[in-house]
Design a protein around this motif. Structure first.
Motif, PDB file in Angstrom:
ATOM      1  N   VAL A 263       5.591 -36.176   7.013  1.00 51.31           N
ATOM      2  CA  VAL A 263       6.459 -37.348   6.987  1.00 51.31           C
ATOM      3  C   VAL A 263       5.875 -38.340   5.992  1.00 51.31           C
ATOM      4  O   VAL A 263       4.653 -38.441   5.837  1.00 51.31           O
ATOM      5  CB  VAL A 263       6.590 -37.988   8.391  1.00 51.31           C
ATOM      6  CG1 VAL A 263       5.224 -38.402   8.924  1.00 51.31           C
ATOM      7  CG2 VAL A 263       7.534 -39.178   8.370  1.00 51.31           C
ATOM      8  N   ILE A 264       6.758 -39.054   5.276  1.00 50.50           N
ATOM      9  CA  ILE A 264       6.342 -40.121   4.362  1.00 50.50           C
ATOM     10  C   ILE A 264       7.110 -41.387   4.719  1.00 50.50           C
ATOM     11  O   ILE A 264       8.338 -41.367   4.874  1.00 50.50           O
ATOM     12  CB  ILE A 264       6.591 -39.739   2.887  1.00 50.50           C
ATOM     13  CG1 ILE A 264       5.673 -38.584   2.476  1.00 50.50           C
ATOM     14  CG2 ILE A 264       6.355 -40.941   1.973  1.00 50.50           C
ATOM     15  CD1 ILE A 264       5.861 -38.128   1.040  1.00 50.50           C
ATOM     16  N   TYR A 265       6.365 -42.469   4.836  1.00 48.21           N
ATOM     17  CA  TYR A 265       6.944 -43.770   5.121  1.00 48.21           C
ATOM     18  C   TYR A 265       6.643 -44.701   3.952  1.00 48.21           C
ATOM     19  O   TYR A 265       5.480 -44.840   3.543  1.00 48.21           O
ATOM     20  CB  TYR A 265       6.357 -44.351   6.416  1.00 48.21           C
ATOM     21  CG  TYR A 265       6.738 -45.780   6.686  1.00 48.21           C
ATOM     22  CD1 TYR A 265       8.076 -46.162   6.785  1.00 48.21           C
ATOM     23  CD2 TYR A 265       5.759 -46.755   6.858  1.00 48.21           C
ATOM     24  CE1 TYR A 265       8.430 -47.483   7.038  1.00 48.21           C
ATOM     25  CE2 TYR A 265       6.100 -48.081   7.121  1.00 48.21           C
ATOM     26  CZ  TYR A 265       7.437 -48.437   7.202  1.00 48.21           C
ATOM     27  OH  TYR A 265       7.788 -49.742   7.456  1.00 48.21           O
ATOM     28  N   ALA A 266       7.692 -45.309   3.385  1.00 48.58           N
ATOM     29  CA  ALA A 266       7.558 -46.228   2.260  1.00 48.58           C
ATOM     30  C   ALA A 266       8.004 -47.617   2.707  1.00 48.58           C
ATOM     31  O   ALA A 266       9.199 -47.952   2.637  1.00 48.58           O
ATOM     32  CB  ALA A 266       8.385 -45.751   1.076  1.00 48.58           C
ATOM     33  N   PRO A 267       7.096 -48.463   3.196  1.00 48.59           N
ATOM     34  CA  PRO A 267       7.489 -49.777   3.709  1.00 48.59           C
ATOM     35  C   PRO A 267       8.026 -50.713   2.637  1.00 48.59           C
ATOM     36  O   PRO A 267       8.784 -51.638   2.937  1.00 48.59           O
ATOM     37  CB  PRO A 267       6.189 -50.315   4.316  1.00 48.59           C
ATOM     38  CG  PRO A 267       5.094 -49.592   3.602  1.00 48.59           C
ATOM     39  CD  PRO A 267       5.641 -48.228   3.306  1.00 48.59           C
ATOM     40  N   GLN A 268       7.630 -50.467   1.381  1.00 42.18           N
ATOM     41  CA  GLN A 268       8.098 -51.277   0.260  1.00 42.18           C
ATOM     42  C   GLN A 268       7.959 -50.455  -1.013  1.00 42.18           C
ATOM     43  O   GLN A 268       7.215 -49.460  -1.041  1.00 42.18           O
ATOM     44  CB  GLN A 268       7.275 -52.569   0.148  1.00 42.18           C
ATOM     45  CG  GLN A 268       5.806 -52.325  -0.100  1.00 42.18           C
ATOM     46  CD  GLN A 268       4.973 -53.585  -0.060  1.00 42.18           C
ATOM     47  OE1 GLN A 268       5.379 -54.598   0.495  1.00 42.18           O
ATOM     48  NE2 GLN A 268       3.795 -53.544  -0.677  1.00 42.18           N
ATOM     49  N   PRO A 269       8.674 -50.812  -2.073  1.00 41.68           N
ATOM     50  CA  PRO A 269       8.540 -50.077  -3.330  1.00 41.68           C
ATOM     51  C   PRO A 269       7.091 -50.064  -3.813  1.00 41.68           C
ATOM     52  O   PRO A 269       6.402 -51.088  -3.788  1.00 41.68           O
ATOM     53  CB  PRO A 269       9.445 -50.866  -4.290  1.00 41.68           C
ATOM     54  CG  PRO A 269      10.458 -51.512  -3.406  1.00 41.68           C
ATOM     55  CD  PRO A 269       9.710 -51.866  -2.149  1.00 41.68           C
ATOM     56  N   GLY A 270       6.614 -48.895  -4.183  1.00 44.86           N
ATOM     57  CA  GLY A 270       5.249 -48.754  -4.680  1.00 44.86           C
ATOM     58  C   GLY A 270       4.223 -48.453  -3.619  1.00 44.86           C
ATOM     59  O   GLY A 270       3.047 -48.260  -3.939  1.00 44.86           O
ATOM     60  N   THR A 271       4.634 -48.411  -2.359  1.00 43.39           N
ATOM     61  CA  THR A 271       3.708 -48.087  -1.263  1.00 43.39           C
ATOM     62  C   THR A 271       4.239 -46.893  -0.490  1.00 43.39           C
ATOM     63  O   THR A 271       5.385 -46.892  -0.046  1.00 43.39           O
ATOM     64  CB  THR A 271       3.548 -49.266  -0.290  1.00 43.39           C
ATOM     65  OG1 THR A 271       3.064 -50.405  -1.001  1.00 43.39           O
ATOM     66  CG2 THR A 271       2.566 -48.916   0.814  1.00 43.39           C
ATOM     67  N   ARG A 272       3.417 -45.857  -0.348  1.00 48.80           N
ATOM     68  CA  ARG A 272       3.795 -44.688   0.441  1.00 48.80           C
ATOM     69  C   ARG A 272       2.622 -44.291   1.344  1.00 48.80           C
ATOM     70  O   ARG A 272       1.477 -44.220   0.897  1.00 48.80           O
ATOM     71  CB  ARG A 272       4.190 -43.509  -0.460  1.00 48.80           C
ATOM     72  CG  ARG A 272       5.485 -43.740  -1.214  1.00 48.80           C
ATOM     73  CD  ARG A 272       6.008 -42.457  -1.841  1.00 48.80           C
ATOM     74  NE  ARG A 272       5.194 -41.976  -2.933  1.00 48.80           N
ATOM     75  CZ  ARG A 272       5.314 -42.372  -4.198  1.00 48.80           C
ATOM     76  NH1 ARG A 272       6.194 -43.310  -4.520  1.00 48.80           N
ATOM     77  NH2 ARG A 272       4.550 -41.849  -5.141  1.00 48.80           N
ATOM     78  N   ILE A 273       2.945 -44.030   2.588  1.00 47.95           N
ATOM     79  CA  ILE A 273       1.974 -43.534   3.557  1.00 47.95           C
ATOM     80  C   ILE A 273       2.441 -42.156   4.009  1.00 47.95           C
ATOM     81  O   ILE A 273       3.573 -42.007   4.486  1.00 47.95           O
ATOM     82  CB  ILE A 273       1.850 -44.478   4.765  1.00 47.95           C
ATOM     83  CG1 ILE A 273       1.420 -45.874   4.305  1.00 47.95           C
ATOM     84  CG2 ILE A 273       0.847 -43.919   5.778  1.00 47.95           C
ATOM     85  CD1 ILE A 273       1.510 -46.922   5.386  1.00 47.95           C
TER      86      ILE A 273
END
Length: 422
Positions: A213-223
């Protein structure tokens, strides 16, 4: 004849599309992709090409159109054993147990629509190879062995929205195993009989899954969070014994079962774009090596007995920490770099010439150059440093003992790959 349960001696991967390298155990980060130049930093969150199928299939949802990555890799190193005065077996030095070896990998991804993507990966991220001189002083513990774990992974990803993506891959691993070890036919020097030898060879399929799973809370950030399940490989063959005598004849052809569990893993990664040029990447990884089992089968002899027994690996779980960066030097040139630490899957007291592993440090770098808007070429390099590794092994019947250490052990990987977008 008795059935024995064991697993093959372990060091590094060799042959076909599989690579040679050390991780915490014998799981590999070096699979002929640009990830090599980052020391695995950010692997589950980057989503910068179809090789994300290996590290986190959810990353395919970030790849437009159809993309293909193909890579080649050369590994070489220096892993030599120096015996000390406690060794009681005659013989030469070990030679370099790590032969130079080429390998490769292949990945393809395809965007079906705004939500669905599919892909396929072929790579080797698990395995080993050790190749000592046949007449070296530790020949009664290991001469040469190899294990190949070639993974075929069809995958699918789904993007819910701008923040969340998930992916899953079905892993079919084709395992190929072979081993060769000398047998002491003159324990304690009571006779002048030449060494015997046993060989073992088999193949098997095992199945598992990659989930991410990938979570991107804002543009340019991926967890990114990725999980790979365990894969069970079961090998069974008769011991092929060379060396006449009633004691060894009892073991010749004995059905020997070797059960191996490729460990489950969990990886948590971060990709953080700092500005138009710089990005920070990091990963934490856990590998379940405590479930691996035995590392091999050995034949031990005395004047009136010969036995085939298991060797307990005594493995423990490992941790990986990595930190890296990317620098967009020009519109065409991207520079990667990283450093990583892996804990050891074996304690000092359990280390053997069968499994000469220890904690390791990686330094890595690489560069990706855009030949045009649809074609990238990448060159990467990594150095894996394991340092000195002490070993003290003995056998109960024959009294054979090998003692000493591997001095300043290291491995290097040089990788080249290309990515095409359609």
């Amino acid at each position: 004849m008795p059935t024995r349960t064991a697993t093959l001696p372990a060091l590094t991967l060799i042959a076909l599309c599989c690579q040679q390298a050390h991780a915490g155990g014998i799981m590999l980060y070096e699979i002929a992709t640009d990830n090599v130049g980052l020391a695995n930093a950010g692997a589950a969150a980057r989503a910068q090409g179809p090789s994300t199928i290996a590290s986190n299939p959810a990353g395919m949802s970030y790849l437009p159109g159809t993309q293909i990555t193909a890579g080649l890799q050369m590994l070489y190193g220096d892993i030599k054993f120096n015996r000390d005065d406690d060794t009681n077996v005659s013989g030469s030095g070990s030679g370099n147990a790590l032969d130079p070896m080429a390998g490769g990998s292949f990945f393809i991804s395809h965007e079906l629509d705004d939500h669905w993507s599919v892909g396929f990966g072929q790579y080797g991220d698990f395995g080993l190879a050790v190749n000592y001189d046949n007449d070296w002083a530790g020949r009664y513990f290991s001469q040469n062995s190899s294990l190949l774990g070639l993974s075929l992974v069809p995958s699918v990803a789904y993007r819910f929205n701008e923040q969340w993506s998930v992916g899953v891959g079905v892993k079919a691993m084709y395992g190929m195993l072979q081993a060769q070890t000398a047998i002491d036919r003159s324990p304690f020097g009571l006779t002048d009989r030449a060494d015997g030898q046993f060989k073992y060879k088999d193949k098997d399929w095992g199945f598992g899954a990659n989930v991410g799973v990938i979570y991107a809370p804002q543009p340019g950030t991926r967890i990114g969070l990725a999980y790979t399940s365990k894969v069970d490989l079961k090998f069974e063959d008769g011991l092929d014994i060379k060396g006449n005598g009633p004691l060894l004849n009892r073991l010749d052809g004995a059905k020997t079962r070797l059960d191996m569990t490729v460990p489950q893993t969990v990886t948590l990664s971060l990709y953080q774009q700092l500005d138009k040029q710089w990005a920070l990447l990091a990963s934490v990884n856990w590998q379940d090596w405590s479930q691996f089992g035995d590392i091999g089968v050995q034949v031990d002899t005395s004047a009136n007995d010969a036995r085939s027994t298991n060797i307990d690996a005594g493995f423990k779980d490992t941790w990986h920490l990595s930190l890296g960066g990317q620098y967009q030097a020009t519109r065409q040139l991207l520079w990667n770099f990283g450093v990583a630490y892996d804990s050891s899957a074996v304690s000092d007291s359990k280390r053997s010439v069968i499994v000469p592993m220890a904690e390791s440090w990686r330094i890595a770098t690489g560069a990706t150059y855009a030949l045009d808007k649809d074609t990238d070429v990448n060159l990467s390099w990594a150095m894996i440093w394991m340092g000195d590794m002490e070993v003290d092994q003995n056998k109960s019947l024959s009294g054979n003992r090998i003692s000493g250490q591997f001095d300043s052990a290291w491995i290097q990987a040089v990788t080249g790959n290309m990515t095409w977008r359609f």
